[in-house]
Scaffold this motif. Sequence first.
Motif, PDB file in Angstrom:
ATOM      1  N   GLN A 192       0.898  -1.268   0.017  1.00 14.10           N
ATOM      2  CA  GLN A 192      -0.070   0.134  -0.118  1.00 14.10           C
ATOM      3  C   GLN A 192       0.851   1.290  -0.184  1.00 14.10           C
ATOM      4  N   LYS A 193       0.551   2.433  -0.022  1.00 15.58           N
ATOM      5  CA  LYS A 193       1.076   3.598  -0.269  1.00 15.58           C
ATOM      6  C   LYS A 193       1.672   3.895   1.047  1.00 15.58           C
ATOM      7  N   SER A 194       1.026   3.397   2.183  1.00 17.33           N
ATOM      8  CA  SER A 194       1.472   3.500   3.380  1.00 17.33           C
ATOM      9  C   SER A 194       2.790   2.825   3.639  1.00 17.33           C
ATOM     10  N   GLY A 195       3.001   1.721   2.670  1.00 15.26           N
ATOM     11  CA  GLY A 195       4.389   0.953   2.973  1.00 15.26           C
ATOM     12  C   GLY A 195       3.971  -0.544   3.397  1.00 15.26           C
ATOM     13  N   GLN A 196       2.833  -0.669   4.218  1.00 18.19           N
ATOM     14  CA  GLN A 196       2.304  -1.880   4.770  1.00 18.19           C
ATOM     15  C   GLN A 196       1.725  -2.869   3.404  1.00 18.19           C
ATOM     16  N   TYR A 197       1.682  -3.991   3.616  1.00 15.07           N
ATOM     17  CA  TYR A 197       1.230  -5.151   2.551  1.00 15.07           C
ATOM     18  C   TYR A 197      -0.383  -5.296   2.913  1.00 15.07           C
ATOM     19  N   VAL A 198      -1.197  -5.672   2.267  1.00 13.70           N
ATOM     20  CA  VAL A 198      -2.477  -6.165   2.538  1.00 13.70           C
ATOM     21  C   VAL A 198      -2.402  -7.415   1.598  1.00 13.70           C
ATOM     22  N   CYS A 199      -2.831  -8.454   2.383  1.00 15.52           N
ATOM     23  CA  CYS A 199      -3.138  -9.809   1.565  1.00 15.52           C
ATOM     24  C   CYS A 199      -4.205 -10.606   1.993  1.00 15.52           C
ATOM     25  N   LEU A 200      -5.180 -10.927   1.000  1.00 14.81           N
ATOM     26  CA  LEU A 200      -6.128 -11.972   1.452  1.00 14.81           C
ATOM     27  C   LEU A 200      -5.915 -13.076   0.895  1.00 14.81           C
ATOM     28  N   PHE A 201      -6.282 -13.937   1.673  1.00 15.27           N
ATOM     29  CA  PHE A 201      -5.919 -15.522   1.406  1.00 15.27           C
ATOM     30  C   PHE A 201      -6.992 -16.206   1.567  1.00 15.27           C
ATOM     31  N   ALA A 202      -7.125 -17.608   1.320  1.00 12.98           N
ATOM     32  CA  ALA A 202      -8.366 -18.544   1.310  1.00 12.98           C
ATOM     33  C   ALA A 202      -8.130 -19.569   2.215  1.00 12.98           C
ATOM     34  N   PHE A 203      -9.130 -20.027   2.930  1.00 17.02           N
ATOM     35  CA  PHE A 203      -9.167 -21.394   3.389  1.00 17.02           C
ATOM     36  C   PHE A 203      -9.890 -22.390   2.416  1.00 17.02           C
ATOM     37  N   PRO A 204      -9.237 -23.112   1.740  1.00 15.39           N
ATOM     38  CA  PRO A 204      -9.849 -23.843   0.733  1.00 15.39           C
ATOM     39  C   PRO A 204     -10.950 -24.676   1.181  1.00 15.39           C
ATOM     40  N   ALA A 205     -12.196 -24.758   0.621  1.00  9.99           N
ATOM     41  CA  ALA A 205     -13.296 -25.513   1.079  1.00  9.99           C
ATOM     42  C   ALA A 205     -12.849 -26.994   0.963  1.00  9.99           C
ATOM     43  N   ASP A 206     -12.153 -27.342   0.249  1.00 11.39           N
ATOM     44  CA  ASP A 206     -11.379 -28.810   0.255  1.00 11.39           C
ATOM     45  C   ASP A 206     -10.444 -29.216   1.189  1.00 11.39           C
ATOM     46  N   MET A 207      -9.912 -28.350   1.991  1.00 16.93           N
ATOM     47  CA  MET A 207      -8.709 -28.472   2.644  1.00 16.93           C
ATOM     48  C   MET A 207      -9.315 -28.605   4.323  1.00 16.93           C
TER      49      MET A 207
END
Length: 460
Positions: free
Chosen positions: A196-211
């Motif tokens: 992000q512009k602020s220097g931090q990172y944003v991450c979306l991650f998944a919990f897979p339905a078949d895991m």
Amino acid sequence: MRIKKPFKKSGGFGPLFYLVAGLLVAAPLVVAGVAGYYLFLKDAHKPQVTLLPEAEAASLKRTFTVSAADEESGIRSLTVTVTQGQRRTDVLRRQYDPPRDKISERFNLEGSELRGGVFEMQVAAYDGSFANLGAGNAARVSRRMLLDMMPPSVKPLTPAHYVRQGGVGLVVYEVNKDATRSGVMVGDVLYPGYKQKSGQYVCLFAFPADMDADAFKPRLFVEDAAGNERAGFFVNMAIKRRFREERVDVSDEFLAARLPAFAGLFPETRDPVERFKKLESELRKQNDATLDALGKKSSPEQLWDGAFIYMPRSVVRGSFGADRTYTYKGQEIASERHMGIDLSSTPRAPVPAANNGRVVFAGPLGVYGNTVVIDHGMGLQSLYGNLSSLAVHTDDEVKKGDLVGATGTSGLAPGDQVHFAMYLHGRPVIPIEWWDAHWLEDNVTSKIKRYASGGDAPQQ
Ligand SMILES: [Zn+2]
């Protein structure tokens, strides 16, 4: 009955025969000898050498690949040397006897005794010719690089993450130096974070339905320009979800109505039920590979704004994650995990874009029928399948509520509907979370605002 006469002159060959035979045997040897001699003396071309990756920084463990080729006299030897100040070390030394047309070798710097800082890497490849008083032609590649032995560190800023099976989590993190790759590793899949512009990172991650919930152990991951890697722990709660079981009866009428659209596929399979099974397994796999590739085209910017919307006045005909079994005359013929939600309204009902974004796919997509995929940025995409008509084209910018098409029965739709699905980096995730304004505020919007908007992020 006829008997073949024996060959009359089989008793002896004349001197002419020996002369011709001798020439026939000797000629190729002479030609080869002359050619070889010519090559050894006349191969004036240097071998071709490449050194990958073309990095300006290295860690001790980074793997390099050096390839060399020489079509004329082949590669006879290869050395890779590193120099730092007065110190010089061979990190790779190979001889090829006989010389080879092409070679490719991998190495790293673990045995080099280099210290952190600038060094020079030199590759030298010699061909098999007698050029240079028999030493051969040499090709050299040299590169100045920085040896960086300090792995980056990664620190989560968001305190806790509750992620439901089939759903999505968001983590904000900080990295102490420039990262070439970072994000959350789930199994062996990396969900990339976006700076992000602020220097931090944003991450979306998944919990897979078949895991399995026990197998879901997301970790932060970061890699710097030198190839140093670091993993980081963050607090994560995996919440199990129960998925429904659904049965869909496949009738002769259904097969007669749906199969003609797939006439060109699997011509060797004639039986309608067998054709349906092939489409469900093999074609679906191909279509999902297309969706996986589309996931890689996602914008690094967040394009969506607020909660996602669904088709108004619709009813749910099939639910996300359902263990769906197809039956024909009472027999189970196929099964799949249904990775979207089927919504029905009146036939050919208008289907709105769930949120702002850019169309990355608009056209037929196998079992999904006429399909639109909209990219919402940061890996998030929405899919609209089984449509009867499309109202958008690839690369169109759309706003939330814009018409994307009309419901229909294309693909393998059980009835007039839209198969609506959400994907994160090409992997299906539950749409309901994105429709839910509270979930979105608590798990996504407020986290980005609080931890990645720069200035006064609270201390943990
Ligand atoms: Zn569906």
